[in-house]
Design a protein around this motif. Structure first.
Motif, PDB file in Angstrom:
ATOM      1  N   GLY A  95      53.498  88.938  35.295  1.00  0.00           N
ATOM      2  CA  GLY A  95      53.136  88.970  36.715  1.00  0.00           C
ATOM      3  C   GLY A  95      51.942  89.846  37.043  1.00  0.00           C
ATOM      4  N   ILE A  96      51.471  90.659  36.070  1.00  0.00           N
ATOM      5  CA  ILE A  96      50.315  91.528  36.327  1.00  0.00           C
ATOM      6  C   ILE A  96      49.158  91.051  35.463  1.00  0.00           C
ATOM      7  CG2 ILE A  96      49.395  93.890  36.194  1.00  0.00           C
ATOM      8  CD1 ILE A  96      52.343  94.859  36.443  1.00  0.00           C
ATOM      9  N   LYS A  97      48.033  90.680  36.089  1.00  0.00           N
ATOM     10  CA  LYS A  97      46.872  90.211  35.333  1.00  0.00           C
ATOM     11  C   LYS A  97      46.225  91.386  34.610  1.00  0.00           C
ATOM     12  CE  LYS A  97      45.881  86.047  37.892  1.00  0.00           C
ATOM     13  NZ  LYS A  97      44.894  85.241  38.580  1.00  0.00           N
ATOM     14  N   LEU A  98      45.757  91.126  33.381  1.00  0.00           N
ATOM     15  CA  LEU A  98      45.181  92.199  32.563  1.00  0.00           C
ATOM     16  C   LEU A  98      43.656  92.201  32.575  1.00  0.00           C
ATOM     17  CD1 LEU A  98      47.508  91.967  29.416  1.00  0.00           C
ATOM     18  CD2 LEU A  98      47.781  93.417  31.422  1.00  0.00           C
ATOM     19  N   GLY A  99      43.041  91.101  33.023  1.00  0.00           N
ATOM     20  CA  GLY A  99      41.580  91.006  32.959  1.00  0.00           C
ATOM     21  C   GLY A  99      41.145  90.706  31.527  1.00  0.00           C
ATOM     22  N   ALA A 100      39.888  90.272  31.373  1.00  0.00           N
ATOM     23  CA  ALA A 100      39.393  89.852  30.053  1.00  0.00           C
ATOM     24  C   ALA A 100      39.469  90.987  29.022  1.00  0.00           C
ATOM     25  CB  ALA A 100      37.963  89.332  30.165  1.00  0.00           C
ATOM     26  N   GLY A 101      39.003  92.177  29.407  1.00  0.00           N
ATOM     27  CA  GLY A 101      39.041  93.318  28.473  1.00  0.00           C
ATOM     28  C   GLY A 101      40.472  93.705  28.109  1.00  0.00           C
ATOM     29  N   GLY A 102      41.355  93.686  29.100  1.00  0.00           N
ATOM     30  CA  GLY A 102      42.761  94.024  28.862  1.00  0.00           C
ATOM     31  C   GLY A 102      43.440  93.013  27.945  1.00  0.00           C
ATOM     32  N   LEU A 103      43.105  91.733  28.123  1.00  0.00           N
ATOM     33  CA  LEU A 103      43.683  90.698  27.255  1.00  0.00           C
ATOM     34  C   LEU A 103      43.205  90.865  25.815  1.00  0.00           C
ATOM     35  CD1 LEU A 103      43.444  87.491  29.476  1.00  0.00           C
ATOM     36  CD2 LEU A 103      45.531  88.574  28.632  1.00  0.00           C
ATOM     37  N   THR A 104      41.906  91.103  25.660  1.00  0.00           N
ATOM     38  CA  THR A 104      41.349  91.284  24.312  1.00  0.00           C
ATOM     39  C   THR A 104      42.041  92.447  23.609  1.00  0.00           C
ATOM     40  OG1 THR A 104      39.224  90.389  24.990  1.00  0.00           O
ATOM     41  CG2 THR A 104      39.216  91.749  23.020  1.00  0.00           C
ATOM     42  N   ARG A 105      42.203  93.571  24.319  1.00  0.00           N
ATOM     43  CA  ARG A 105      42.891  94.725  23.732  1.00  0.00           C
ATOM     44  C   ARG A 105      44.346  94.397  23.410  1.00  0.00           C
ATOM     45  NH1 ARG A 105      39.708  97.269  27.425  1.00  0.00           N
ATOM     46  NH2 ARG A 105      41.331  97.336  29.025  1.00  0.00           N
ATOM     47  N   ALA A 106      45.004  93.675  24.327  1.00  0.00           N
ATOM     48  CA  ALA A 106      46.419  93.352  24.135  1.00  0.00           C
ATOM     49  C   ALA A 106      46.627  92.499  22.887  1.00  0.00           C
ATOM     50  CB  ALA A 106      46.970  92.636  25.368  1.00  0.00           C
TER      51      ALA A 106
END
Length: 197
Positions: A95-106
């Motif tokens: 339910g919480i968007k991570l953004g492109a940088g957050g997704l890459t890190r995840a």
């Protein structure tokens, strides 16, 4: 060649999203799609995939923004110098968007953390043989295979005992000739990767 010994899973929770990494050893490109189908979760938001099998590489974002999942996962496998491995990261959106940088890190961290749990092994290409032995010699052959520490893949029984095994030392075939008075038969079944002990 470095790979992993067995299938390994690891779960990471980031901002309520669940990232479940499944690492799978795979020596045959033809098996990759079936393995991915078997381990991907149909109820998940995304099943992102990266693999290196021999000279073949693949990265799939499975609906995540382009370049934020598959490629970062593939880069982790490359940095570790791994081959013959599939990484699937299954994401359940929290339910919480991570953004492109957050997704890459995840996705990078999901694979990196799973690799810390995995047993990394050296593998080498070894010949596989099928040996057909009379029952009379089976106990001695069983003992010899165990004593040499050879990897036995399968044993079947009908009119004879049939062993399928990795044979790093073909001198073993000469020993079997002596042991069985040259009454056994053998067939080279190709080559596959096995863990080096």
């Amino acid at each position: 060649m470095k790979s992993i010994k067995t299938i390994t899973t690891h779960t990471l929770i980031i901002k309520k999203s669940e990232f479940i990494t499944t690492l799978i050893p795979c020596n045959d490109l033809d098996e990759a799609d079936d393995l991915i189908k078997d381990f991907a979760k149909t109820d998940a938001t995304h099943n992102c995939v990266a693999y290196i099998i021999g000279p073949h590489e693949k990265a799939n974002d499975d609906g995540e923004p382009s370049g934020t999942a598959g490629l970062p996962m593939l880069n982790v496998l490359k940095r570790q110098g791994l081959s013959n491995i599939i990484a699937i990261v299954t994401r359940y959106f929290g339910g919480i968007k991570l953004g492109a940088g957050g997704l890459t890190r995840a996705y990078t961290n999901a694979v990196a953390e799973a690799l810390k749990e995995a047993e990394i092994v050296e593998k080498e290409l070894v010949k596989k043989y099928r040996l057909d032995i009379d029952y009379h010699y089976a106990k001695k052959v069983d003992y010899l295979i165990k004593a040499r520490g050879y990897t036995l893949l399968d044993t079947t029984y009908d009119t004879q005992v049939h062993y399928t095994l990795f044979l790093p030392d073909e001198g073993f075939l000469d020993e079997l000739k002596d042991l069985t008075n040259n009454t056994f038969t053998f067939e080279n079944c190709g080559m596959d990767y096995m863990s080096v002990k």
